[in-house]
Design an enzyme around this catalytic site. Sequence first.
Site, PDB file in Angstrom:
ATOM      1  N   ASP A 133       0.891  -1.159   0.000  1.00 22.99           N
ATOM      2  CA  ASP A 133       0.000   0.000   0.000  1.00 22.99           C
ATOM      3  C   ASP A 133       0.927   1.205   0.000  1.00 22.99           C
ATOM      4  O   ASP A 133       1.496   1.563   1.029  1.00 22.99           O
ATOM      5  CB  ASP A 133      -0.880  -0.034   1.257  1.00 22.99           C
ATOM      6  CG  ASP A 133      -1.661   1.268   1.467  1.00 22.99           C
ATOM      7  OD1 ASP A 133      -1.618   2.140   0.578  1.00 22.99           O
ATOM      8  OD2 ASP A 133      -2.307   1.409   2.522  1.00 22.99           O
ATOM      9  N   ASP A 153     -12.648   5.609   2.323  1.00 24.91           N
ATOM     10  CA  ASP A 153     -11.205   5.683   2.616  1.00 24.91           C
ATOM     11  C   ASP A 153     -10.743   7.131   2.680  1.00 24.91           C
ATOM     12  O   ASP A 153     -10.654   7.812   1.664  1.00 24.91           O
ATOM     13  CB  ASP A 153     -10.432   4.913   1.525  1.00 24.91           C
ATOM     14  CG  ASP A 153      -8.913   4.958   1.741  1.00 24.91           C
ATOM     15  OD1 ASP A 153      -8.445   5.687   2.637  1.00 24.91           O
ATOM     16  OD2 ASP A 153      -8.200   4.261   1.000  1.00 24.91           O
ATOM     17  N   LYS A 206       3.148  11.257  -3.700  1.00 24.64           N
ATOM     18  CA  LYS A 206       2.062  10.627  -4.467  1.00 24.64           C
ATOM     19  C   LYS A 206       1.135  11.677  -5.085  1.00 24.64           C
ATOM     20  O   LYS A 206       0.548  11.461  -6.134  1.00 24.64           O
ATOM     21  CB  LYS A 206       1.276   9.717  -3.524  1.00 24.64           C
ATOM     22  CG  LYS A 206       0.303   8.777  -4.197  1.00 24.64           C
ATOM     23  CD  LYS A 206      -0.222   7.805  -3.151  1.00 24.64           C
ATOM     24  CE  LYS A 206      -1.360   6.964  -3.654  1.00 24.64           C
ATOM     25  NZ  LYS A 206      -1.847   6.068  -2.586  1.00 24.64           N
TER      26      LYS A 206
HETATM   27 MG    MG Z   1      -4.232   4.910   2.071  1.00 28.95          MG
END
Ligand code: MG
Length: 634
Positions: A8, A193, A70
């Site tokens: 992840d 999420d 990211k």
């Molecule tokens: Mg995450």
Amino acid sequence: MSRIIGIDLGTTNSCVAVLDGSSVEIVPSDLGGRTTPSIVAFAANGERVLGQVAKRQEVTNAANTISAVKRLMGRRYDSDEIQKIASFLTYAIVPSDNGDVRISVRDREYSPPEISAMLLQHLKLLAENHLGEPVTEAIVTVPAYFDDSQRQATKDAGRIAGLEIRRIINEPTAAALAYGLGKSERERIAIYDLGGGTFDISILELHQGVFEVVSTCGDSFLGGEDIDRAIVDWMVAGFRAETGIDLSADILARQRLKESAEKAKCELSFEPRARISLPFIASGPAGPRHLDRTLEREEFERLAAPLIERTTGFCHKAMEDAGLTPADIGKVILVGGQTRTPAVQRHVEAVFGQPPSLEVNPDEVVAVGAALQGGVLRGDLRDIVLLDVVPLSLGVETQGGLFTRVIEHNSTIPLRKKNIFTTVADHQTVVEVHVVQGERDLARHNRSLGKFELVGIQPAPRGVPQVEVAFDMDANGILSVSARDLLSGREQAVRITPSTGLGKDEIDRMVAEAREFGENDRKSRELTELRNRIQARAAVLVRSYLALGSLLDAADQKMLNEALRRARELGPEDGDAETLGELLDLVEAGASRLSEAVMSSPGEGQGGDPGGTEKPETGMRNLMKAALDDMEHT
Ligand code: MG
Ligand code: ADP
């Protein structure tokens, strides 16, 4: 067959998991945690530090500490998203020749995939150390909302790191897999999420091993960091009102504020109030100033409310796209560290009309799902099918700058769609096709993935040539394009000029550099291990030597003295492999001389003393022997 690890690769934190038999193990970070901060820092001597160690030095080395990379992946420098966050970054970004983002640190520029590759290399190493075997393949997760360029950039990162990304899967799908494995009843779930930098909501249908995403949407610029920033703004405003000093311009102060804001936020998940204390945060005409405030949970919730509220629309849209209402959702699963905030949980309950399920660990579930998918690809787990979807529609720019969809969002992948193109002028032999991804009606409002040319079309009056263009989206959500001239039946050449991303040459160069750096890393780790071993052995030996050194002859005493002195003076950067190897030999030779001397000295072998009274030196000798044995094992 070696194992496929699950990664992840989070904006804020990364987590690695691996399938071991039938259960999934979380790979510990180098400092023993279960997740690793996604941070890379560059020290003045060119050394790199990663993870927790990088996070620790973030405040003092802010400009050379790269976090949340990211958010920059696959983005253009002049895009709205980047412009929006540029002023909050503590490090510098610049445009590359093709308009992508580059990170400028010390005297070099790095592409976001290069920084990601450093993280991947680090995670790979953690897994290798943990498993005691080489790791070459991984499943990496990305937010469901990642578009083609962002996925492509993630894949590039894997290549640079020397890690084959066997599959890119969506984070919610991974979470659903971890949650739903082994459950047999049909279930419809929502995965909510909220991480550090991104928000995702996905609706899935689970049925006997089939995990089907039915809809997904989200915001790749909404997360815990925005909440931290709201707290920072509150602190800055309060401090300004109190002292007239503006802290926001001071990078070091901002960084300290950010750190303490996050800490306070996490505390407020469990406590009614959090104290924020930052001594010497600024200096004014009246001398040093300190910041000392208490943030009540109520006040915090007021600050966070607008951000949490921004998730509502996405939840409704996901349900609408799936043709569902809240009553149709069987369970809501929370993922991401930010869902630990009680106000977030209450908000989810209000939107879905039911309290969210707390049965999975929000920090680890995505990595666990990725590891399970690794097991599926290796054939360790059977009868599991993941059906992911296209996050954003794909199509081409047509007359007047319009966006014409070829693949609709939420279509199940992998898939192939064909379209026929023709010429607009007589005897035209080249057609340019502009591939675009997004949901807006005008092409220029969407993401440009690249342009390609259909070349070598047989000259004919306009509108006559028929070129069939196929869009192939693979299971990773990455697009490739091919074309065929229907009149001649010939395969048509397609020349793609990607509008973003790294070229092949650039990637090759980065791969070589990463490998070299990995090699240097390995070498310097070996040297460090050698130094540690010398020092550990010397530390044991010195005790014995002080007690029993007199048993040695003068030459051996001199040798041992010398070895111990050199070991004591050994600095963290000293010595190459050869001199360190020599020193280790010397220490070991000294130890065995001492051992021999002890064994052959009178008094040895009297263990069975009939009187039961042990002479003092014998006791010392046993101690010495234990110490030397001990040393054998260090
Ligand atoms: Mg995450
Ligand atoms: P990502 O997926 O972006 O890497 P994570 O899932 O690791 O992110 O979530 C990180 C975010 O969660 C950070 O903003 C962090 O401050 C927040 N967070 C972690 N623990 C807590 C907590 N106990 N309460 C509130 N927020 C938390």
